[in-house]
Design an enzyme around this catalytic site. Structure first.
Site, PDB file in Angstrom:
ATOM      1  N   ASP A 252      79.395 -53.883  -0.482  1.00  0.00           N
ATOM      2  CA  ASP A 252      80.694 -53.857   0.190  1.00  0.00           C
ATOM      3  C   ASP A 252      80.553 -54.728   1.307  1.00  0.00           C
ATOM      4  O   ASP A 252      79.596 -54.861   1.889  1.00  0.00           O
ATOM      5  CB  ASP A 252      80.969 -52.627   0.758  1.00  0.00           C
ATOM      6  CG  ASP A 252      81.404 -51.268  -0.409  1.00  0.00           C
ATOM      7  OD1 ASP A 252      81.372 -51.732  -1.590  1.00  0.00           O
ATOM      8  OD2 ASP A 252      80.970 -50.185  -0.193  1.00  0.00           O
ATOM      9  N   ASP A 281      80.866 -56.009  -4.724  1.00  0.00           N
ATOM     10  CA  ASP A 281      81.472 -54.831  -4.843  1.00  0.00           C
ATOM     11  C   ASP A 281      82.744 -54.809  -3.957  1.00  0.00           C
ATOM     12  O   ASP A 281      83.591 -55.609  -4.091  1.00  0.00           O
ATOM     13  CB  ASP A 281      80.353 -53.775  -4.348  1.00  0.00           C
ATOM     14  CG  ASP A 281      80.681 -52.456  -4.727  1.00  0.00           C
ATOM     15  OD1 ASP A 281      81.747 -52.121  -5.203  1.00  0.00           O
ATOM     16  OD2 ASP A 281      79.853 -51.532  -4.586  1.00  0.00           O
ATOM     17  N   ASP A 285      85.722 -50.411   1.709  1.00  0.00           N
ATOM     18  CA  ASP A 285      85.621 -49.120   0.961  1.00  0.00           C
ATOM     19  C   ASP A 285      85.719 -48.199   1.834  1.00  0.00           C
ATOM     20  O   ASP A 285      84.731 -48.164   2.993  1.00  0.00           O
ATOM     21  CB  ASP A 285      84.676 -49.293  -0.016  1.00  0.00           C
ATOM     22  CG  ASP A 285      84.622 -49.938  -1.195  1.00  0.00           C
ATOM     23  OD1 ASP A 285      85.963 -50.617  -1.411  1.00  0.00           O
ATOM     24  OD2 ASP A 285      84.110 -50.088  -2.385  1.00  0.00           O
ATOM     25  N   ARG A 338      92.773 -52.416  -6.664  1.00  0.00           N
ATOM     26  CA  ARG A 338      92.273 -51.566  -5.841  1.00  0.00           C
ATOM     27  C   ARG A 338      92.790 -52.194  -4.326  1.00  0.00           C
ATOM     28  O   ARG A 338      92.297 -52.340  -3.443  1.00  0.00           O
ATOM     29  CB  ARG A 338      90.845 -51.318  -5.710  1.00  0.00           C
ATOM     30  CG  ARG A 338      90.169 -50.895  -6.912  1.00  0.00           C
ATOM     31  CD  ARG A 338      88.695 -50.618  -6.490  1.00  0.00           C
ATOM     32  NE  ARG A 338      87.953 -50.144  -7.807  1.00  0.00           N
ATOM     33  CZ  ARG A 338      86.753 -49.942  -7.713  1.00  0.00           C
ATOM     34  NH1 ARG A 338      86.014 -49.973  -6.525  1.00  0.00           N
ATOM     35  NH2 ARG A 338      86.295 -49.506  -8.929  1.00  0.00           N
TER      36      ARG A 338
END
Ligand code: GCU
Ligand code: CA
Length: 450
Positions: A252, A281, A285, A338
């Site tokens: 991330d 990734d 997040d 997302r």
């Protein structure tokens, strides 16, 4: 004398709108100017050809750049609405639905809000179906008719709740221009503002400690190659602002995990589109019961797994009642999945964002509410988005979530699927009218705009 005096002493009235008739040049009517239905102003109205793209266009003059109010007078004697794109100076700003008015001589005025340039502007109504436009009588145009959009800056949303988010404001300010110094300062205990000078490239993970503001200097500073981790702190009280941040291969870029109170504001977060969606990734997040987070005025560009809120369908115990995030005024461009995808969090508030070109393939989507999450999706602009929102259908292996959508604008985009109701928000905010969102986000989001 008395008459002149009376006229001069009248209070300055609210500026009257200027009327532009559809039948008067330089207005363009892709059809005929007719006068067979009564009730029109001027000498007629535009009867557009009943065809996609058979537009009516007005050329209007604005005294200054800013917000303008449009009053479009129309009649639609059919029984179903006719839809058109509203195109200002060549850019589509929203989709407009002209409802049935009952008869062809029943005229109704629809009020719309747009951003205009100083001077001459074209306002085009471009029908998006083969039904064409309704009959168009005139356009009333008034610049400055509504308050300007909210200026960039200032924290609103979930990060203001539960004690608020101040970052390093209580401590001293340091400037770093090497990655090693950045890591040392970011991981040091105590409040401080860390000014990042230059594009610093690192590796591994930087474990940001509590009470930090990390802010880029100018438009071209930031961090690449490393994960910025905000983990296991309640409150974390971290602000990341005005930074250029790159996707991290295999990891991330920003990870907020079991931590509360973070404000991610005015950053440009970008990657490259690799053929393997897992090459990078997440970009941002938010997992493991993280809470009280605002994500505002960022540009997210060229990324697959952009922003996950809640990492696992089996993590209800830790996540339910948390994962409260506000996303506003972000520009999501070519973020194919997302933006965000939310499990359990309620109420995740997604408002005044601009989504563009989320259309890599048939699985591309902007927003997903799953595992009984609750999302309020409000006054966002979706342009060329394969699927604006998933909720009732679930997504992937995840069960459905709840989603309330209001005042969004969708152009060449799949639907924003709604489902059920969501809890009220505890904070005050004013959503910008959707008609000005694209222009304010493209002008104000990203690094270098503060
Ligand atoms: C009828 C009506 C026209 C109108 C047209 C339409 O022909 O008289 O004024 O433009 O329907 O469906 O668009
Ligand atoms: Ca017609």
């Amino acid at each position: 004398m008395a008459g002149a005096f009376a006229a001069l002493s009248q209070p300055a009235a609210h500026a009257a709108p200027t009327r532009y008739e559809a039948e008067t040049s330089p207005a363009v009517c892709t059809g005929t100017i007719d006068s067979n239905h009564s009730g029109y102003s001027g000498s007629g109205f535009c009867n557009g050809n009943n065809a996609t793209g058979a537009y009516a266009q007005f050329t209007v003059n604005a005294g200054a750049a800013g917000t303008a109010t449009l009053g479009v007078r129309f009649a639609n004697g059919t029984t179903s609405a006719r839809t058109a794109d509203l195109i200002v100076n060549g850019s589509t700003v929203q989709s407009v639905s002209f409802e049935a008015t009952g008869t062809w001589n029943t005229w109704v005025t629809k009020t719309l809000t747009v951003s205009v340039n100083s001077g001459s502007n074209t306002i085009r109504l471009n029908p998006t179906t083969s039904n064409g436009l309704p009959n168009i009588d005139h356009l009333d145009f008034e610049a400055g008719g509504t308050p300007p959009p909210p200026p960039p800056g200032g924290i609103i949303g979930w990060a203001t709740q539960g004690g608020g988010t101040t970052g390093g404001a209580a401590g001293s300010t340091v400037t770093v221009s090497t990655f090693a110094d950045f890591r040392t300062q970011a991981q040091a205990a105590g409040a401080r503002t860390i000014l990042v000078n230059g594009m610093l490239s690192g590796s591994g993970t930087v474990e940001i400690s509590a009470n930090k503001t990390i802010r880029g200097v100018g438009a071209n500073s930031g961090i690449s190659g490393t994960t910025l981790n905000i983990e296991d702190m309640s409150p974390a009280n971290v602000i990341i602002q005005n930074m250029n941040i790159r996707g991290v291969p295999g990891n991330d870029a920003i990870q907020i995990e079991n931590a509360t109170h973070a404000w991610i504001d005015h950053n440009t977060l970008s990657s490259t589109i690799e053929s393997d969606p897992d090459y990078y990734d997440g970009m941002l997040d938010i997992t493991h019961g993280a809470d009280y987070i605002t994500v505002s005025w960022n540009v997210f560009r060229n990324h697959w797994k952009n922003s996950l809120v809640g990492h696992s369908d089996s993590n209800a115990g830790e996540d339910r009642g948390h994962l409260r995030v506000t996303y506003h005024h972000n520009w999501f461009d070519r973020t194919f999945e997302r933006s965000p995808r939310v499990r359990f969090g309620e109420t995740v508030h997604v408002f005044n964002n601009y989504y563009s070109n989320i259309n890599h393939n048939t699985s591309s989507y902007a927003i997903a509410s799953v595992m009984d999450a609750g999302l309020l999706v409000e006054a966002n602009v979706f342009e060329n988005v394969q699927q604006a929102c998933w909720s009732a259908s679930g997504y992937g292996d995840s069960d459905p979530g709840r989603l309330v959508a209001r005042n969004n604008s969708l152009t060449n985009s799949g639907p924003c699927e709604i489902n059920g109701s969501v809890a009220a928000l505890p904070y005050g905010y004013t959503a910008e009218n959707v008609g000005t969102v694209k222009s304010s986000v493209t002008a104000g989001a990203g690094a270098g705009k503060l």
